[in-house]
Design a protein around this motif. Structure first.
Motif, PDB file in Angstrom:
ATOM      1  N   GLY A  27       1.051  10.914  -2.721  1.00 10.00           N
ATOM      2  CA  GLY A  27      -0.144  11.708  -3.012  1.00 10.00           C
ATOM      3  C   GLY A  27      -1.313  10.976  -2.868  1.00 10.00           C
ATOM      4  O   GLY A  27      -1.333  10.162  -2.031  1.00 10.00           O
ATOM      5  N   ARG A  28      -2.190  11.046  -3.730  1.00 12.11           N
ATOM      6  CA  ARG A  28      -3.403  10.494  -3.575  1.00 12.11           C
ATOM      7  C   ARG A  28      -3.353   9.105  -4.436  1.00 12.11           C
ATOM      8  O   ARG A  28      -4.474   8.247  -4.178  1.00 12.11           O
ATOM      9  CB  ARG A  28      -4.604  11.028  -4.278  1.00 12.11           C
ATOM     10  CG  ARG A  28      -4.583  11.422  -5.913  1.00 12.11           C
ATOM     11  CD  ARG A  28      -5.604  12.207  -6.450  1.00 12.11           C
ATOM     12  NE  ARG A  28      -5.549  12.081  -7.894  1.00 12.11           N
ATOM     13  CZ  ARG A  28      -5.098  13.203  -8.713  1.00 12.11           C
ATOM     14  NH1 ARG A  28      -4.880  14.148  -8.010  1.00 12.11           N
ATOM     15  NH2 ARG A  28      -5.373  12.907  -9.685  1.00 12.11           N
ATOM     16  N   ASP A  29      -2.389   8.771  -5.037  1.00 14.38           N
ATOM     17  CA  ASP A  29      -2.051   7.311  -5.695  1.00 14.38           C
ATOM     18  C   ASP A  29      -1.374   6.498  -5.073  1.00 14.38           C
ATOM     19  O   ASP A  29      -0.853   6.593  -3.634  1.00 14.38           O
ATOM     20  CB  ASP A  29      -1.274   7.841  -6.933  1.00 14.38           C
ATOM     21  CG  ASP A  29      -1.811   8.695  -7.837  1.00 14.38           C
ATOM     22  OD1 ASP A  29      -2.919   8.677  -8.230  1.00 14.38           O
ATOM     23  OD2 ASP A  29      -0.938   9.562  -8.593  1.00 14.38           O
ATOM     24  N   ARG A  33       1.636   6.979 -12.456  1.00  9.44           N
ATOM     25  CA  ARG A  33       2.298   8.177 -11.399  1.00  9.44           C
ATOM     26  C   ARG A  33       3.149   7.510 -10.252  1.00  9.44           C
ATOM     27  O   ARG A  33       3.935   8.136  -9.752  1.00  9.44           O
ATOM     28  CB  ARG A  33       1.243   8.907 -11.267  1.00  9.44           C
ATOM     29  CG  ARG A  33       0.680  10.114 -12.250  1.00  9.44           C
ATOM     30  CD  ARG A  33      -0.205  11.136 -11.734  1.00  9.44           C
ATOM     31  NE  ARG A  33      -1.530  10.532 -10.786  1.00  9.44           N
ATOM     32  CZ  ARG A  33      -2.622  10.430 -11.456  1.00  9.44           C
ATOM     33  NH1 ARG A  33      -2.545  10.710 -12.983  1.00  9.44           N
ATOM     34  NH2 ARG A  33      -3.648  10.022 -10.926  1.00  9.44           N
ATOM     35  N   VAL A  34       2.222   6.528  -9.441  1.00  8.53           N
ATOM     36  CA  VAL A  34       2.881   6.306  -8.416  1.00  8.53           C
ATOM     37  C   VAL A  34       3.965   5.319  -8.631  1.00  8.53           C
ATOM     38  O   VAL A  34       4.891   5.201  -7.858  1.00  8.53           O
ATOM     39  CB  VAL A  34       1.810   5.232  -7.542  1.00  8.53           C
ATOM     40  CG1 VAL A  34       1.316   4.226  -8.228  1.00  8.53           C
ATOM     41  CG2 VAL A  34       2.121   5.227  -6.135  1.00  8.53           C
ATOM     42  N   ASN A  57       0.827  -1.123   0.090  1.00  7.62           N
ATOM     43  CA  ASN A  57       0.136  -0.019   0.103  1.00  7.62           C
ATOM     44  C   ASN A  57       0.954   1.384   0.097  1.00  7.62           C
ATOM     45  O   ASN A  57       0.715   2.187   0.676  1.00  7.62           O
ATOM     46  CB  ASN A  57      -0.974   0.205   1.323  1.00  7.62           C
ATOM     47  CG  ASN A  57      -1.703  -1.298   1.101  1.00  7.62           C
ATOM     48  OD1 ASN A  57      -1.702  -1.927   2.014  1.00  7.62           O
ATOM     49  ND2 ASN A  57      -2.826  -1.576   0.238  1.00  7.62           N
ATOM     50  N   TRP A  58       1.849   1.364  -0.984  1.00 10.05           N
ATOM     51  CA  TRP A  58       2.932   2.558  -0.993  1.00 10.05           C
ATOM     52  C   TRP A  58       1.980   3.647  -1.617  1.00 10.05           C
ATOM     53  O   TRP A  58       1.369   3.400  -2.811  1.00 10.05           O
ATOM     54  CB  TRP A  58       3.896   1.919  -1.569  1.00 10.05           C
ATOM     55  CG  TRP A  58       5.086   3.137  -1.644  1.00 10.05           C
ATOM     56  CD1 TRP A  58       6.038   3.126  -0.519  1.00 10.05           C
ATOM     57  CD2 TRP A  58       5.286   4.202  -2.542  1.00 10.05           C
ATOM     58  NE1 TRP A  58       6.882   4.073  -0.896  1.00 10.05           N
ATOM     59  CE2 TRP A  58       6.537   4.741  -2.110  1.00 10.05           C
ATOM     60  CE3 TRP A  58       4.819   4.540  -3.756  1.00 10.05           C
ATOM     61  CZ2 TRP A  58       7.107   5.875  -2.418  1.00 10.05           C
ATOM     62  CZ3 TRP A  58       5.307   5.666  -4.310  1.00 10.05           C
ATOM     63  CH2 TRP A  58       6.575   6.475  -3.697  1.00 10.05           C
ATOM     64  N   TYR A  99       7.659   6.021  -7.014  1.00  7.75           N
ATOM     65  CA  TYR A  99       8.656   5.001  -6.326  1.00  7.75           C
ATOM     66  C   TYR A  99      10.124   4.714  -6.998  1.00  7.75           C
ATOM     67  O   TYR A  99      11.059   4.786  -6.360  1.00  7.75           O
ATOM     68  CB  TYR A  99       7.839   3.482  -6.069  1.00  7.75           C
ATOM     69  CG  TYR A  99       8.626   2.721  -5.212  1.00  7.75           C
ATOM     70  CD1 TYR A  99       8.365   2.528  -4.005  1.00  7.75           C
ATOM     71  CD2 TYR A  99       9.475   1.400  -5.885  1.00  7.75           C
ATOM     72  CE1 TYR A  99       9.098   1.746  -3.360  1.00  7.75           C
ATOM     73  CE2 TYR A  99      10.073   1.041  -5.027  1.00  7.75           C
ATOM     74  CZ  TYR A  99       9.755   0.738  -3.623  1.00  7.75           C
ATOM     75  OH  TYR A  99      10.632   0.004  -2.970  1.00  7.75           O
ATOM     76  N   PHE A 100       9.955   4.589  -8.419  1.00  5.02           N
ATOM     77  CA  PHE A 100      11.171   4.537  -9.107  1.00  5.02           C
ATOM     78  C   PHE A 100      12.120   5.715  -8.877  1.00  5.02           C
ATOM     79  O   PHE A 100      13.231   5.374  -8.713  1.00  5.02           O
ATOM     80  CB  PHE A 100      10.859   4.357 -10.606  1.00  5.02           C
ATOM     81  CG  PHE A 100      11.836   3.986 -11.364  1.00  5.02           C
ATOM     82  CD1 PHE A 100      12.579   2.822 -11.452  1.00  5.02           C
ATOM     83  CD2 PHE A 100      12.489   5.144 -12.203  1.00  5.02           C
ATOM     84  CE1 PHE A 100      13.837   2.559 -12.339  1.00  5.02           C
ATOM     85  CE2 PHE A 100      13.362   4.905 -13.069  1.00  5.02           C
ATOM     86  CZ  PHE A 100      14.231   3.663 -13.116  1.00  5.02           C
ATOM     87  N   ALA A 101      11.674   6.820  -8.892  1.00  5.33           N
ATOM     88  CA  ALA A 101      12.467   8.097  -8.809  1.00  5.33           C
ATOM     89  C   ALA A 101      13.048   7.947  -7.325  1.00  5.33           C
ATOM     90  O   ALA A 101      14.339   8.594  -7.133  1.00  5.33           O
ATOM     91  CB  ALA A 101      11.815   9.445  -8.855  1.00  5.33           C
TER      92      ALA A 101
END
Length: 140
Positions: A46-48, A90-91, A42-43, A95-97
């Motif tokens: 923002g809202r994603d 987006r999410v 559940n990472w 995470y990748f960034a």
């Protein structure tokens, strides 16, 4: 922890949310059984949110879990519409960034969990579902 906070502030988990959480636990069990290592659950960014992030060898795998009734008109796999795909992209990018070092391979999987009146039935794992372009590591 989240459920503890909800109880503290008087919010009850809906039956649908409880079934969804059970579906996520079943998906996690299946992924572990297949040898994947869970990195996050559940990472959020923002809202994603992405349900499960795991490691399959050297590949980072983003997993969306879809828990549906056995008599649902649309399967869990097919319920991921364009809007949800954009939120997932987006999410995953977020995470990748944050990853150091960056993985060579990324993958997106879907786990579809069927239930009948809250009782878990079939659990299906769809691996390498098209979400990212072929040039994912250049564009993500």
């Amino acid at each position: 922890m989240l459920s503890s906070l909800k109880r503290l502030f008087g919010r009850k988990e809906t039956e649908s949310a409880a079934i969804g959480r059970r579906g996520e636990r079943e998906a996690e069990k299946l992924l572990k059984k297949k040898g994947l290592m869970i990195l996050a659950r559940n990472w959020r960014s923002g809202r994603d949110e992405i349900d499960i992030i795991c490691l399959d060898g050297k590949a980072v795998v983003f997993v969306e879990v879809r828990t549906r009734s056995v008599d649902a008109l649309v399967s869990g796999y097919d319920s991921i519409n364009r809007r949800k795909r954009e939120a997932l992209k987006r999410v995953c990018r977020s995470y990748f960034a944050k990853m150091k070092p960056r993985p060579i391979t990324l993958r997106f999987d879907v786990v579809e969990v069927e239930h009948q009146e809250g009782t878990i039935g079939k659990v299906r794992h769809f691996s390498d579902v098209p979400l990212f372009s072929k040039a994912v590591n250049r564009s993500i």
